[in-house]
Design a protein around this motif. Structure first.
Motif, mmCIF file in Angstrom:
data_model
loop_
_atom_site.group_PDB
_atom_site.id
_atom_site.type_symbol
_atom_site.label_atom_id
_atom_site.label_comp_id
_atom_site.label_asym_id
_atom_site.label_seq_id
_atom_site.Cartn_x
_atom_site.Cartn_y
_atom_site.Cartn_z
ATOM 1 N N SER A 290 10.130 -38.767 -65.994
ATOM 2 C CA SER A 290 8.859 -39.596 -65.278
ATOM 3 C C SER A 290 9.237 -39.084 -63.997
ATOM 4 O O SER A 290 7.944 -38.123 -63.992
ATOM 5 N N PHE A 291 9.793 -38.903 -63.863
ATOM 6 C CA PHE A 291 9.495 -38.122 -61.831
ATOM 7 C C PHE A 291 9.754 -36.453 -62.699
ATOM 8 O O PHE A 291 9.118 -35.855 -61.446
ATOM 9 N N GLY A 292 9.883 -36.038 -63.008
ATOM 10 C CA GLY A 292 10.282 -34.476 -63.124
ATOM 11 C C GLY A 292 11.086 -33.592 -62.538
ATOM 12 O O GLY A 292 11.368 -32.800 -62.390
ATOM 13 N N LYS A 293 11.825 -34.707 -61.930
ATOM 14 C CA LYS A 293 13.471 -34.286 -60.278
ATOM 15 C C LYS A 293 13.959 -35.133 -60.608
ATOM 16 O O LYS A 293 14.027 -36.634 -60.888
ATOM 17 N N PHE A 294 15.163 -35.096 -60.041
ATOM 18 C CA PHE A 294 15.905 -35.764 -59.891
ATOM 19 C C PHE A 294 16.694 -35.110 -58.499
ATOM 20 O O PHE A 294 16.874 -34.235 -58.648
ATOM 21 N N SER A 295 17.937 -36.301 -57.383
ATOM 22 C CA SER A 295 18.715 -35.878 -56.940
ATOM 23 C C SER A 295 19.972 -36.152 -56.512
ATOM 24 O O SER A 295 20.515 -36.737 -57.827
ATOM 25 N N VAL A 296 21.001 -35.564 -56.075
ATOM 26 C CA VAL A 296 22.561 -35.884 -56.165
ATOM 27 C C VAL A 296 22.513 -36.103 -54.478
ATOM 28 O O VAL A 296 22.284 -35.425 -53.409
ATOM 29 N N ARG A 297 24.035 -37.172 -54.248
ATOM 30 C CA ARG A 297 23.752 -36.957 -53.290
ATOM 31 C C ARG A 297 24.440 -36.742 -52.448
ATOM 32 O O ARG A 297 25.972 -37.147 -52.957
ATOM 33 N N TYR A 298 25.035 -36.235 -51.609
ATOM 34 C CA TYR A 298 26.438 -35.442 -51.191
ATOM 35 C C TYR A 298 26.595 -36.486 -49.600
ATOM 36 O O TYR A 298 26.218 -36.608 -48.118
ATOM 37 N N GLY A 299 27.054 -37.780 -49.987
ATOM 38 C CA GLY A 299 27.975 -38.621 -49.334
ATOM 39 C C GLY A 299 28.296 -38.576 -47.768
ATOM 40 O O GLY A 299 27.702 -38.964 -46.424
ATOM 41 N N LYS A 300 29.310 -37.245 -47.932
ATOM 42 C CA LYS A 300 30.307 -36.879 -46.872
ATOM 43 C C LYS A 300 29.240 -36.184 -46.031
ATOM 44 O O LYS A 300 29.432 -36.337 -45.015
ATOM 45 N N HIS A 301 28.312 -36.044 -46.271
ATOM 46 C CA HIS A 301 27.001 -34.800 -45.306
ATOM 47 C C HIS A 301 26.001 -35.288 -45.218
ATOM 48 O O HIS A 301 24.618 -34.800 -44.413
ATOM 49 N N ALA A 302 25.985 -36.522 -45.257
ATOM 50 C CA ALA A 302 24.278 -37.129 -45.679
ATOM 51 C C ALA A 302 22.942 -36.341 -45.559
ATOM 52 O O ALA A 302 22.083 -36.122 -45.192
ATOM 53 N N PHE A 303 23.444 -35.826 -47.093
ATOM 54 C CA PHE A 303 22.372 -35.024 -47.712
ATOM 55 C C PHE A 303 22.098 -34.942 -49.256
ATOM 56 O O PHE A 303 22.944 -35.687 -50.095
ATOM 57 N N ASP A 304 21.025 -35.139 -49.479
ATOM 58 C CA ASP A 304 20.728 -35.173 -50.895
ATOM 59 C C ASP A 304 19.751 -33.272 -51.523
ATOM 60 O O ASP A 304 18.565 -32.696 -50.229
ATOM 61 N N GLN A 305 19.976 -33.376 -52.523
ATOM 62 C CA GLN A 305 19.795 -31.815 -53.131
ATOM 63 C C GLN A 305 18.727 -32.777 -54.766
ATOM 64 O O GLN A 305 19.483 -33.500 -55.649
ATOM 65 N N THR A 306 17.458 -31.880 -54.289
ATOM 66 C CA THR A 306 16.510 -31.585 -55.690
ATOM 67 C C THR A 306 16.827 -31.101 -56.587
ATOM 68 O O THR A 306 16.574 -29.937 -56.200
ATOM 69 N N ILE A 307 17.135 -31.171 -57.610
ATOM 70 C CA ILE A 307 17.294 -30.325 -58.742
ATOM 71 C C ILE A 307 15.960 -30.609 -59.673
ATOM 72 O O ILE A 307 14.903 -32.094 -59.959
ATOM 73 N N GLU A 308 15.068 -29.429 -59.323
ATOM 74 C CA GLU A 308 13.569 -29.781 -60.400
ATOM 75 C C GLU A 308 13.666 -28.832 -61.460
ATOM 76 O O GLU A 308 14.618 -28.176 -62.138
ATOM 77 N N ASN A 309 12.315 -29.430 -62.719
ATOM 78 C CA ASN A 309 11.939 -28.334 -63.516
ATOM 79 C C ASN A 309 12.738 -29.063 -65.051
ATOM 80 O O ASN A 309 14.096 -28.370 -65.076
ATOM 81 N N VAL A 310 13.168 -30.465 -64.305
ATOM 82 C CA VAL A 310 14.217 -30.814 -65.691
ATOM 83 C C VAL A 310 13.175 -32.125 -67.003
ATOM 84 O O VAL A 310 12.290 -31.874 -66.777
ATOM 85 N N ARG A 311 13.691 -31.443 -67.475
ATOM 86 C CA ARG A 311 13.226 -31.890 -68.966
ATOM 87 C C ARG A 311 14.603 -32.740 -69.877
ATOM 88 O O ARG A 311 15.155 -32.021 -70.419
ATOM 89 N N LEU A 312 14.844 -34.016 -69.905
ATOM 90 C CA LEU A 312 15.630 -34.220 -70.901
ATOM 91 C C LEU A 312 14.601 -34.787 -72.431
ATOM 92 O O LEU A 312 13.892 -35.831 -72.597
ATOM 93 N N VAL A 313 15.717 -34.589 -73.302
ATOM 94 C CA VAL A 313 15.532 -35.277 -74.448
ATOM 95 C C VAL A 313 16.546 -35.755 -75.225
ATOM 96 O O VAL A 313 17.616 -35.702 -75.154
ATOM 97 N N ASP A 314 15.991 -36.919 -76.353
ATOM 98 C CA ASP A 314 17.054 -37.901 -76.887
ATOM 99 C C ASP A 314 18.221 -37.194 -78.065
ATOM 100 O O ASP A 314 17.757 -36.382 -78.542
ATOM 101 N N MET A 315 19.487 -37.294 -77.645
ATOM 102 C CA MET A 315 20.649 -37.021 -79.146
ATOM 103 C C MET A 315 19.898 -37.508 -79.160
ATOM 104 O O MET A 315 20.819 -36.432 -80.712
ATOM 105 N N ALA A 316 19.861 -38.303 -80.054
ATOM 106 C CA ALA A 316 19.106 -38.693 -81.590
ATOM 107 C C ALA A 316 18.719 -37.780 -81.973
ATOM 108 O O ALA A 316 18.195 -37.730 -83.943
ATOM 109 N N ASP A 317 17.946 -36.872 -81.569
ATOM 110 C CA ASP A 317 16.510 -35.974 -81.812
ATOM 111 C C ASP A 317 17.630 -34.858 -82.302
ATOM 112 O O ASP A 317 17.433 -33.396 -81.765
ATOM 113 N N GLU A 318 17.402 -34.367 -83.180
ATOM 114 C CA GLU A 318 18.363 -33.989 -83.715
ATOM 115 C C GLU A 318 17.350 -31.861 -83.586
ATOM 116 O O GLU A 318 18.106 -30.854 -83.315
#
Length: 736
Positions: A290-318
């Motif tokens: 839905s977002f087309g992206k997500f972020s990883v938080r590096y709390g020690k550095h108060a930094f959020d890194q956004t990962i784009e161009n991501v698409r997830l598929v269902d593991m059951a969808d062989e």
């Protein structure tokens, strides 16, 4: 400036059609259609192929030679231009694979760049803009701006002159015989990229280098420009997007929270156009898609890194998983052992389809935290392949598939389901507010005045309305992972692409590094979780605030594990120190890392020659006592029997073993079924002393008020002299 295969190169001049763009085939199609429309006859392949690389005037002369003076070639060419532009504006320019990577490397190496194309300027510029590569070129010289087209050298000589470069210091990249003759006669360094019609042998011999594809040229070029260093944590991902797709099979902490970053940094010059992840978690899949992206938080550095161009598929969808293996240049496999056994037939199907479609090389990065993990995966995939195809094809598939074992030096945790749901509720409310604000802003914007601006106004309004939801969503960040900042990923073997990845350090013997990490990190990390949980602490960070836990960690690393590793592999002292130094600091900061996650699967961690028992074996080999590790084994079993172990399959197995025979020896010497294989437990006779020591600790820990819970025990510190001897030995080795 670069030294390309012994040549001093200052500039690069590229032909366009057939070299940078796969437009020759499209051109053939549109000219055929235009010829049928205007001349009511087919134009033959001999005319089309013969005109490759020719100027418009020479191509017209060739067509009239074949079909007579009344053949309306100019009108056909003009109509073909219209059809081609229509196709390009609808579907985009077909860019040759590897082009953007080549242009990025040349530009960032300081070369000046030019286009020398037989196409008219109007078409050339539209194509270059459409493909988003005009930004790489300082000048363009087009076919309607020279008097004599290719194979005459005029166009390349003019491009070199406008770049203020001598032709001999220019790479001149071409695909056709006429273009190659033009570059060669100009005195440049001709690079031939094969396309539809290969030059005659005597003409091809005039090329400085010839390649089957742009990707092959990239391979040589990459060796001539520097590999970029490991990026800093906050360094942005490359702006340029290549044509590569990558896959991540298993979108948990390591797959989603680490490999996505490794793939997004790629080689530092470009990044993949898409990351396809596989997960069985529907909520996670729907949220990311839905977002087309997500972020990883590096709390020690108060930094959020956004990962784009991501698409997830269902593991059951062989079919979707098979397609990922078929289409990806590289796949990160981040599944536990049992899941790998289950997914092996699907992986085999993907590799078989890849082979049937051309058999391109594939590297599978195996993130398993297991010595021999790559061999484990390969063995199960090979078994599955033998059920799908013959032994000959199976061998060919495995020959082009590289199973690369890895060592990850990072701690990552994934947000729990409740935390994700809470975050999604908040983000949805913020989205509605953002969208309302955007709509309000759009309504207040002024309209252009005057009828002549109506068309512009309509187009701007269309774009403005379409951008509203995207702007509202673009302001939101979906935090899925909390991570430590370590960047380096160690890997063994793999294809050339793997060696170019910026965060990857390719090593010859990954087993040594894996062993060091398992002993120093993975085993100790699990011990921290077991001890902390039993003392009532929910997270690793909270547990490390307990002096008893930190004292045990200090004993394990300084007096037992590290000394034995140094004596066994003194040449790896640098790696040992590098991995040891940040470990305690990371654990102290892991307030969002649940003990339940880290302490899971205790039976796997207690196998012979694995993390904890392997450390004991190595220490005893060098005469180092191991009271802390023996105490830790007792903690593992107590953890499995406690309420904290409920819901963990391996804890339940330990419970059932202990229920049948209520003593520690039964658990430690277990030889029953473990994931389809006999469990590698201790030997009741040869390991009797160790079993007795663990049993003693276990019994003393039965009383929660026992002083035995207070580490350090009387046994701790008994090997300080041995540890000091090891420290001295390591210093001597380092000095020598």
């Amino acid at each position: 400036m670069i030294n390309f295969l012994g040549k001093h190169i200052e500039s690069a001049i590229f032909d366009m059609d057939g070299t940078m763009f796969d437009t020759e085939r499209l051109r053939f199609q549109t000219i055929r259609q235009a010829s049928l429309e205007l001349a009511r006859r087919q134009i033959e392949d001999r005319t089309l192929i013969g005109s490759l690389g020719l100027s418009a005037t020479r191509a017209e002369a060739l067509a009239k030679e074949h079909y007579g003076e009344d053949y309306p070639y100019r009108e056909i060419r003009r109509r073909a231009d219209e059809l081609e532009l229509q196709h390009v504006r609808t579907h985009g320019v077909p860019v040759k694979a590897g082009l953007v990577q080549v242009l990025e490397r040349l530009r960032r190496s300081g070369l000046t760049m030019a286009v020398a194309t037989s196409s008219r300027r109007a078409i050339a510029e539209e194509y270059l803009i459409n493909a988003n590569v005009l930004k790489y070129f300082d000048i363009t010289v087009c076919g309607d701006e020279v008097q004599r087209g290719k194979p005459n050298p005029e166009i390349f000589l003019r491009a070199a002159a406008e770049l203020n470069r001598a032709p001999e210091h220019c790479l001149m990249v071409e695909d056709s015989e006429n273009g190659l003759l033009s570059a060669s006669d100009a005195g440049g360094q001709p690079i031939l990229i094969h396309d539809i019609k290969p030059p005659r042998a005597e003409i091809e011999a005039r090329a400085f280098r010839g390649y089957r594809s742009m990707l092959d040229f990239l391979s040589d070029l990459a060796d001539c420009v520097p590999k970029l260093d490991v990026p800093a944590l906050a360094e942005p991902f490359p702006q340029a997007v290549n044509e590569v797709r990558v896959g991540i099979h298993g979108f948990g902490a390591m797959g989603g929270g680490y490999l996505t970053q490794v793939f997004s940094h790629w080689d530092g010059y470009t990044r993949p156009c898409e990351i396809v992840g596989v997960t069985g978690d529907r909520l996670l899949r729907d949220a990311v898609n839905s977002f087309g992206k997500f972020s990883v938080r590096y709390g020690k550095h108060a930094f959020d890194q956004t990962i784009e161009n991501v698409r997830l598929v269902d593991m059951a969808d062989e079919d979707a998983v098979v397609a990922m293996y078929c289409d990806s240049r590289i796949v990160g496999l981040a599944l536990p052992e049992q899941a790998i056994r289950q997914q092996a037939p699907i992986i085999a199907r993907g590799l078989l389809r890849r082979y049937e479609q051309g058999g391109r090389e594939l590297t599978i990065l195996v993130v398993l935290n297991k010595v021999g993990g790559a061999s484990f995966v390969r063995r199960h995939v090979e078994t599955a392949l033998t059920e799908l195809t013959n032994r000959f094809d199976c061998a060919k598939i495995l020959a082009t598939t590289h199973f690369s074992e890895t060592v990850v030096s990072r701690i990552v945790t994934r947000l729990g389901r409740e935390a994700l749901l809470r975050q999604l509720r908040i983000k949805c409310e913020l989205y509605e507010k953002n969208l309302a604000a955007v709509h309000s802003e759009q309504q207040q914007s002024e309209e252009p005045e005057g009828e002549e601006l109506q068309e512009v106004n309509d187009r701007v309004s269309l774009l403005r309305n379409a951008s509203g939801p995207a702007r509202a969503l673009g302001q939101l960040h979906l935090i899925l992972f909390n991570s430590e900042p370590d960047m380096r990923l160690y890997a063994q073997g793999g294809c050339a692409v793997l060696r170019r990845l910026r965060q990857v350090k390719v090593v010859d013997d990954i087993a040594q590094i894996q062993t060091i990490k398992n002993r120093l990190w993975n085993g100790t990390h699990a011990i921290v979780a077991w001890y902390s949980s039993l003392l009532g602490h929910p997270t690793i960070g909270r547990g490390m605030g307990d002096e008893r836990v930190t004292a045990l960690v200090q004993q394990l690393i300084e007096n037992e594990i590290r000394p034995s590793l140094l004596l066994e592999s003194p040449e790896l002292e640098g790696v040992i120190r590098m991995m040891m130094r940040p470990f305690i600091e990371r654990c102290r900061a892991s307030f969002k890392d649940p003990c339940k996650r880290v302490g899971r699967d205790p039976l796997r961690k207690l196998r012979r020659r694995e993390r904890i028992l392997g450390s004991i074996t190595l220490a005893r080999k060098h005469g180092i006592p191991t009271p802390g590790l023996e105490f830790a084994i007792a903690l593992a079993i107590r953890y499995a029997l406690s309420d904290a172990g409920q819901g963990d399959q391996e804890c339940e197995l330990i419970r059932s073993i202990y229920a049948r025979t209520p003593n520690v020896s039964a658990v430690l010497t277990y030889r029953g079924n473990y994931n389809g294989q006999p469990y590698q437990g201790l030997d009741p006779v040869s390991d009797a002393t160790l079993i007795a020591a663990v049993s003693d600790h276990f019994e003393k820990l039965a009383d929660p008020n026992s002083p035995h819970w207070q580490w350090p025990l009387d046994l701790a510190g008994s090997n300080d002299a041995a540890a000091n001897d090891v420290e001295i030995s390591s210093q001597v080795l380092c000095a020598s």
